[in-house]
Design an enzyme around this catalytic site. Structure first.
Site, mmCIF file in Angstrom:
data_model
loop_
_atom_site.group_PDB
_atom_site.id
_atom_site.type_symbol
_atom_site.label_atom_id
_atom_site.label_comp_id
_atom_site.label_asym_id
_atom_site.label_seq_id
_atom_site.Cartn_x
_atom_site.Cartn_y
_atom_site.Cartn_z
ATOM 1 N N PRO A 96 -7.824 -7.126 -3.370
ATOM 2 C CA PRO A 96 -7.252 -8.095 -4.310
ATOM 3 C C PRO A 96 -6.281 -7.377 -5.241
ATOM 4 C CG PRO A 96 -9.483 -7.512 -4.966
ATOM 5 C CD PRO A 96 -9.217 -6.790 -3.682
ATOM 6 N N GLN A 105 -11.878 -13.568 -6.351
ATOM 7 C CA GLN A 105 -12.343 -12.523 -7.263
ATOM 8 C C GLN A 105 -12.153 -12.951 -8.715
ATOM 9 O OE1 GLN A 105 -10.383 -8.659 -8.353
ATOM 10 N NE2 GLN A 105 -11.964 -7.779 -7.028
ATOM 11 N N CYS A 123 -10.721 -2.970 -12.309
ATOM 12 C CA CYS A 123 -9.332 -2.968 -12.760
ATOM 13 C C CYS A 123 -9.163 -2.054 -13.971
ATOM 14 C CB CYS A 123 -8.874 -4.381 -13.120
ATOM 15 S SG CYS A 123 -7.171 -4.434 -13.731
ATOM 16 N N LYS A 144 -16.561 -5.224 -6.660
ATOM 17 C CA LYS A 144 -15.653 -4.087 -6.476
ATOM 18 C C LYS A 144 -15.638 -3.297 -7.781
ATOM 19 C CE LYS A 144 -11.062 -2.739 -4.832
ATOM 20 N NZ LYS A 144 -10.274 -2.163 -5.919
ATOM 21 N N ASP A 182 -6.604 5.545 -1.157
ATOM 22 C CA ASP A 182 -5.808 6.545 -0.425
ATOM 23 C C ASP A 182 -5.667 6.305 1.076
ATOM 24 O OD1 ASP A 182 -5.419 7.833 -2.801
ATOM 25 O OD2 ASP A 182 -6.722 9.548 -2.378
ATOM 26 N N GLY A 230 -5.233 -1.427 0.032
ATOM 27 C CA GLY A 230 -4.462 -2.099 -1.001
ATOM 28 C C GLY A 230 -2.992 -1.779 -0.920
#
Length: 332
Positions: free
Chosen positions: A18, A72, A102, A141, A206, A228
């Protein structure tokens, strides 16, 4: 097969992360076409949903062709999180995901996102509030911890599992790292080796190539990978990884035709969802990503930024295609 509640996923699923201002329905549709197994909405403020904020409500839009898809939410208040989970349930997603990762200051300062990493008890209360408010599977997450001196993911994983969540995605960085430095997946490996952990554990951070995806799959033994930033402008990465897993070989790189088709599809779906002018204006952030590494695209970038209608888009795509057809012929 991996299960999240009653959701059945492939043996080693690839998830689309997300991402704010990126993971909207048009982008998710492209990633689904190119192999993403599970996707999530942009993160949505629980307070925004309760206030009936237009932007927050718009983010609830999901479509059947995306499934399975999760919504989310984030926030720092138990009642607001519970209420927002009930609102989310009305649009019938496949699951609800909670964002405890976040790192952006405006989110953290509200005691939400990665800001909750400083208070595991609060994280547990917020998660319980969501789990008890919906019949949908709830996932989380999060990150390793606030900083390198306060990595608490081991305790977080066990305690969140006790609340009833059905899966946990771990971005293998601390909040202090933001998106810098190398993600440390050793922590993910340790969580997977914990005999008390029974829920699926997905790794994030990564993964930007099929080789790295396979290396991390084998080395850290997680149940799946969330991708992502590497998917921005490059939705092909999901099928490339799957093909590499099966064959050890690379799929051919996307051609200019492939890239232009993806831009055209993304633009069309964006125009359908947001309206033609706004949809094409908001496409501007994507063009450079779709053509990253393509020689001479700088000459066309300004033209793409001046497109306001799908008719103009079609004309520019034809012009771009003609240029590269001639250019590649000259290079042959």
């Amino acid at each position: 097969m991996i299960k999240i509640g009653n959701i059945e996923l492939p043996e080693f699923p690839l998830l689309l992360a997300p991402m704010e201002d990126v993971s909207d329905p048009p982008f998710r549709r492209l990633c689904k076409m190119h192999g993403a197994d599970l996707m999530y909405s942009e993160f949505i403020s629980s307070e925004g949903l309760i206030r009936d904020a237009i932007k927050s409500r718009k983010k609830l839009d999901i479509f059947d062709y995306e499934r399975p898809v999760g919504i989310q939410i984030f926030g720092g208040d138990e009642e607001a999180m519970a209420m927002s989970a009930r609102i989310v349930e009305t649009v019938n997603p496949d699951l609800v995901d909670i964002n405890f990762g976040c790192p952006v200051k405006k989110v953290v300062c509200k005691g939400a996102g990665a800001g909750v990493l400083k208070d595991i008890d609060l994280m547990v209360r917020l998660t319980k509030a969501v789990v008890s408010s919906t019949h949908l599977p709830v996932t989380v997450k999060t990150r390793l911890g606030w900083d390198s001196t306060s990595i608490n993911i081991d305790e977080v994983a066990e305690r969140l599992q006790e609340t009833g969540i059905k899966a946990l995605t771990i971005h293998a960085r601390t909040r202090a790292q933001m998106y810098k430095g190398e993600a440390d997946w050793e922590h993910i490996s340790r969580i997977k080796q914990n005999p008390n952990i029974e829920i699926p554990i997905f790794g994030n951070g990564d993964i930007d190539s099929p080789e790295k995806a396979l290396e991390y799959k084998q080395k850290y033994a997680c149940d799946g990978i969330m991708i992502g930033r590497a998917a921005i402008g490059y939705p092909w990465i999901f099928n490339e990884i799957k093909h590499f897993f099966k064959t050890g070989e690379h799929l051919p790189a996307p051609t200019i035709e492939d890239r232009l088709l993806a831009v055209r599809q993304h633009a069309e779906w964006s125009a359908e969802w947001k309206g033609e002018r706004l949809g094409l204006v908001e496409m501007r952030q994507h063009y450079s990503n779709y053509f990253r590494g393509v020689p001479h695209f700088k000459d066309f970038r300004k033209k793409f930024l001046e497109v306001f209608t799908l008719e103009e888009m079609d004309a520019l795509i034809k012009e771009t295609q003609a240029f590269y057809t001639e250019y590649l012929a000259q290079q042959a």
